[in-house]
Design a protein around this motif. Structure first.
Motif, PDB file in Angstrom:
ATOM      1  N   ILE A  29       0.845  -1.209   0.000  1.00 27.31           N
ATOM      2  CA  ILE A  29       0.000   0.000   0.000  1.00 27.31           C
ATOM      3  C   ILE A  29       0.873   1.249   0.000  1.00 27.31           C
ATOM      4  N   ASN A  30       1.914   1.229   0.816  1.00 30.40           N
ATOM      5  CA  ASN A  30       2.828   2.367   0.879  1.00 30.40           C
ATOM      6  C   ASN A  30       3.553   2.548  -0.452  1.00 30.40           C
ATOM      7  N   VAL A  31       3.935   1.443  -1.078  1.00 31.41           N
ATOM      8  CA  VAL A  31       4.620   1.533  -2.369  1.00 31.41           C
ATOM      9  C   VAL A  31       3.692   2.128  -3.421  1.00 31.41           C
ATOM     10  N   CYS A  32       2.423   1.730  -3.392  1.00 32.58           N
ATOM     11  CA  CYS A  32       1.456   2.308  -4.340  1.00 32.58           C
ATOM     12  C   CYS A  32       1.333   3.813  -4.147  1.00 32.58           C
ATOM     13  N   LYS A  33       1.338   4.247  -2.901  1.00 43.00           N
ATOM     14  CA  LYS A  33       1.283   5.685  -2.618  1.00 43.00           C
ATOM     15  C   LYS A  33       2.535   6.381  -3.141  1.00 43.00           C
ATOM     16  N   GLN A  34       3.699   5.723  -2.970  1.00 45.22           N
ATOM     17  CA  GLN A  34       4.952   6.290  -3.471  1.00 45.22           C
ATOM     18  C   GLN A  34       4.900   6.459  -4.983  1.00 45.22           C
ATOM     19  N   VAL A  35       4.409   5.450  -5.689  1.00 49.87           N
ATOM     20  CA  VAL A  35       4.329   5.499  -7.147  1.00 49.87           C
ATOM     21  C   VAL A  35       3.413   6.635  -7.587  1.00 49.87           C
ATOM     22  N   LYS A  36       2.255   6.732  -6.946  1.00 54.00           N
ATOM     23  CA  LYS A  36       1.294   7.773  -7.317  1.00 54.00           C
ATOM     24  C   LYS A  36       1.898   9.165  -7.107  1.00 54.00           C
ATOM     25  N   ASP A  43       8.798  12.719 -10.732  1.00 47.50           N
ATOM     26  CA  ASP A  43      10.097  12.499 -10.095  1.00 47.50           C
ATOM     27  C   ASP A  43      10.574  11.081 -10.410  1.00 47.50           C
ATOM     28  N   THR A  44      11.499  10.967 -11.326  1.00 51.78           N
ATOM     29  CA  THR A  44      11.997   9.668 -11.775  1.00 51.78           C
ATOM     30  C   THR A  44      12.721   8.930 -10.660  1.00 51.78           C
ATOM     31  N   LEU A  45      13.478   9.638  -9.860  1.00 51.48           N
ATOM     32  CA  LEU A  45      14.237   8.996  -8.789  1.00 51.48           C
ATOM     33  C   LEU A  45      13.307   8.361  -7.752  1.00 51.48           C
ATOM     34  N   LYS A  46      12.228   9.063  -7.402  1.00 46.05           N
ATOM     35  CA  LYS A  46      11.254   8.494  -6.468  1.00 46.05           C
ATOM     36  C   LYS A  46      10.538   7.294  -7.083  1.00 46.05           C
ATOM     37  N   LEU A  47      10.312   7.351  -8.375  1.00 41.93           N
ATOM     38  CA  LEU A  47       9.669   6.243  -9.072  1.00 41.93           C
ATOM     39  C   LEU A  47      10.577   5.016  -9.077  1.00 41.93           C
ATOM     40  N   ILE A  48      11.863   5.217  -9.285  1.00 40.19           N
ATOM     41  CA  ILE A  48      12.824   4.116  -9.218  1.00 40.19           C
ATOM     42  C   ILE A  48      12.873   3.535  -7.808  1.00 40.19           C
ATOM     43  N   ASP A  49      12.857   4.407  -6.808  1.00 41.11           N
ATOM     44  CA  ASP A  49      12.848   3.954  -5.414  1.00 41.11           C
ATOM     45  C   ASP A  49      11.626   3.094  -5.124  1.00 41.11           C
ATOM     46  N   ALA A  50      10.483   3.500  -5.620  1.00 42.46           N
ATOM     47  CA  ALA A  50       9.255   2.731  -5.423  1.00 42.46           C
ATOM     48  C   ALA A  50       9.338   1.382  -6.131  1.00 42.46           C
ATOM     49  N   ALA A  51       9.936   1.352  -7.310  1.00 44.65           N
ATOM     50  CA  ALA A  51      10.077   0.092  -8.046  1.00 44.65           C
ATOM     51  C   ALA A  51      10.996  -0.871  -7.304  1.00 44.65           C
ATOM     52  N   VAL A  52      12.065  -0.359  -6.741  1.00 50.25           N
ATOM     53  CA  VAL A  52      12.985  -1.199  -5.963  1.00 50.25           C
ATOM     54  C   VAL A  52      12.278  -1.707  -4.705  1.00 50.25           C
ATOM     55  N   SER A  53      11.502  -0.865  -4.068  1.00 53.56           N
ATOM     56  CA  SER A  53      10.742  -1.284  -2.885  1.00 53.56           C
ATOM     57  C   SER A  53       9.729  -2.370  -3.244  1.00 53.56           C
ATOM     58  N   ALA A  54       9.083  -2.213  -4.392  1.00 51.12           N
ATOM     59  CA  ALA A  54       8.121  -3.224  -4.834  1.00 51.12           C
ATOM     60  C   ALA A  54       8.817  -4.549  -5.102  1.00 51.12           C
ATOM     61  N   ALA A  55       9.994  -4.493  -5.697  1.00 52.91           N
ATOM     62  CA  ALA A  55      10.755  -5.722  -5.946  1.00 52.91           C
ATOM     63  C   ALA A  55      11.138  -6.398  -4.635  1.00 52.91           C
ATOM     64  N   ALA A  56      11.483  -5.601  -3.632  1.00 53.78           N
ATOM     65  CA  ALA A  56      11.823  -6.162  -2.324  1.00 53.78           C
ATOM     66  C   ALA A  56      10.611  -6.834  -1.684  1.00 53.78           C
ATOM     67  N   ILE A  57       9.447  -6.236  -1.840  1.00 55.15           N
ATOM     68  CA  ILE A  57       8.222  -6.819  -1.293  1.00 55.15           C
ATOM     69  C   ILE A  57       7.906  -8.148  -1.979  1.00 55.15           C
ATOM     70  N   VAL A  58       8.011  -8.171  -3.300  1.00 59.05           N
ATOM     71  CA  VAL A  58       7.738  -9.400  -4.048  1.00 59.05           C
ATOM     72  C   VAL A  58       8.719 -10.501  -3.641  1.00 59.05           C
ATOM     73  N   THR A  59       9.985 -10.153  -3.515  1.00 62.68           N
ATOM     74  CA  THR A  59      10.994 -11.125  -3.114  1.00 62.68           C
ATOM     75  C   THR A  59      10.734 -11.630  -1.702  1.00 62.68           C
ATOM     76  N   GLY A  60      10.384 -10.727  -0.809  1.00 62.22           N
ATOM     77  CA  GLY A  60      10.093 -11.122   0.569  1.00 62.22           C
ATOM     78  C   GLY A  60       8.919 -12.076   0.657  1.00 62.22           C
ATOM     79  N   ILE A  61       7.871 -11.791  -0.081  1.00 61.00           N
ATOM     80  CA  ILE A  61       6.707 -12.686  -0.072  1.00 61.00           C
ATOM     81  C   ILE A  61       7.072 -14.035  -0.669  1.00 61.00           C
ATOM     82  N   ALA A  62       7.875 -14.037  -1.730  1.00 60.18           N
ATOM     83  CA  ALA A  62       8.297 -15.301  -2.340  1.00 60.18           C
ATOM     84  C   ALA A  62       9.104 -16.141  -1.347  1.00 60.18           C
TER      85      ALA A  62
END
Length: 79
Positions: A29-36, A43-62
């Motif tokens: 939910i927080n990552v979705c807010k970051q992306v929005k 802000d491309t840098l914030k968007l990249i940060d959100a993408a990295v955070s999303a990847a960490a979440i996906v990896t953690g759940i896996a």
């Protein structure tokens, strides 16, 4: 058995693992807010940060799902 030993055992239990999956997914939910916000601000840098955070979440759940399988819960991915 001390409370600390019980707490450490809970983390490795099926219930603890399900709870970890839930709290990790809640972070999405927080990552979705970051992306929005990043898209709104263009802000491309914030968007990249959100993408990295999303990847960490996906990896953690896996990793947590793999732990559940290791604990012998075969019904996790069956729907």
């Amino acid at each position: 058995m001390s409370a600390l030993t019980k707490a450490k055992g809970f983390k490795k239990s099926k219930t603890g693992t399900y709870l970890s999956i839930g709290t990790t997914a809640f972070g999405a939910i927080n990552v979705c807010k970051q992306v929005k916000k990043a898209r709104t601000e263009h802000d491309t840098l914030k968007l990249i940060d959100a993408a990295v955070s999303a990847a960490a979440i996906v990896t953690g759940i896996a990793l947590l799902v793999r732990e559940l399988k290791r604990l012998g819960d075969d019904d996790v991915l069956q729907g």
